[in-house]
Design an enzyme around this catalytic site. Sequence first.
Site, PDB file in Angstrom:
ATOM      1  N   TYR A 186       4.045 -22.627  22.766  1.00 45.40           N
ATOM      2  CA  TYR A 186       2.884 -23.384  22.376  1.00 45.40           C
ATOM      3  C   TYR A 186       1.895 -23.129  20.801  1.00 45.40           C
ATOM      4  O   TYR A 186       2.565 -21.614  20.711  1.00 45.40           O
ATOM      5  CB  TYR A 186       1.767 -23.096  23.662  1.00 45.40           C
ATOM      6  N   ASP A 234       1.325 -20.362  36.151  1.00 42.94           N
ATOM      7  CA  ASP A 234       0.510 -20.707  35.297  1.00 42.94           C
ATOM      8  C   ASP A 234      -0.758 -19.885  36.457  1.00 42.94           C
ATOM      9  O   ASP A 234      -1.834 -19.748  35.802  1.00 42.94           O
ATOM     10  CB  ASP A 234       0.806 -22.449  35.029  1.00 42.94           C
TER      11      ASP A 234
END
Length: 469
Positions: free
Chosen positions: A402, A151
């Site tokens: 997402y 990330d």
Amino acid sequence: MNPNQKIITIGSICMVIGIVSLMLQIGNIISIWVSHSIQTGNQHQAEPCNQSIITYENNTWVNQTYVNISNTNLLTEKAVASVTLAGNSSLCPISGWAVYSKDNGIRIGSKGDVFVIREPFISCSHLECRTFFLTQGALLNDKHSNGTVKDRSPYRTLMSCPVGEAPSPYNSRFESVAWSASACHDGTSWLTIGISGPDNGAVAVLKYNGIITDTIKSWRNNILRTQESECACVNGSCFTVMTDGPSNGQASYKIFKIEKGKVVKSVELNAPNYHYEECSCYPDAGEITCVCRDNWHGSNRPWVSFNQNLEYQIGYICSGVFGDNPRPNDGTGSCGPVSPNGAYGIKGFSFKYGNGVWIGRTKSTNSRSGFEMIWDPNGWTGTDSNFSVKQDIVAITDWSGYSGSFVQHPELTGVDCIRPCFWVELIRGRPKESTIWTSGSSISFCGVNSDTVGWSWPDGAELPFTIDK
């Protein structure tokens, strides 16, 4: 004619020819010099093919587009007055969702130069909509795509491209160095928020019209992070929500009011037992509503709504139609956190309409696959699981990821209400597939009060790629 006369005649003819030739040469030199001067002047103004430059002059945007035709650079210029995106209108009444864009980035990237990305989102000005995304400093099907499941790295940057286009080096604009980000337009310029740095001391860099205007330092020294979707602008002020603290326990949450790129006010939420991450925010009738992710202990979504003075209210969506992932099967909801399967989570969104709510969610209760939109006419305040509309977006057999909200203001659409829209990330690669990389494409939909259709719009790329074999 005697010999002397012949010599004089021949000499005269040669002299005339020489003079004419000299005059022609002088004319040619002058012509070349004038032509070169004109070309040099044009080249001094022009830029490479298909590059857009925005110049800000006295509250007027000058949009300049350069087009290369047969090695001749032509400049077209159009002045566009800036506006203030008021955000005072209500959300448009809608009955369903019409597909707006699909970039097919992974499919195209198997053979073309496409960025490895995650966390794409869409935001619109009064002129255009753009897709923003966090790159990994790498291209698909290239050795630097190895290990991009991570990330946070110093190679991640926020970039943007026209909505619906695959993100590539040829159509994308650098915005900020960031592993967490947000962006929005106030009618005059783009505000970008890019967070980068170490977990124990990251800094958010605010840019307005591409220039650094302010910074926000991590106040809890525990992974400062923001929305991964657009901020919301009302009457020239833009608002964003940030989190600092544990991802699996009580953290600290702040709302920031930003004007022309500078923080003018902030407030920390008094929210014990609440957990806010990756909020999806939108304006509605002059106020802001944010629907967020509870990564601590809720399988329903927390919300915060506030006015332009940052006076706020907090709660959880009460519906028994749960919006997070993982989550339990639909049942009886709660206006506080629903604990079963409440740990972990995924970025998502909802749109409030009175006591009703449009809920976007994965189809699977335990994996990031499938996507659907559900209308619960009593779901904002009621705890039952009854709903009246379900629209399929991605089949449960296909990967999703997402999702988040964005809006189109009346200044863009010409209608007298704020159009609600959403995007869905279609994650491919690691950790679920046999690749060395993790990336995604995206689709988006906008609310309409006319005919719509449910279907499946998956990513569609055939994996693995050459680099993975």
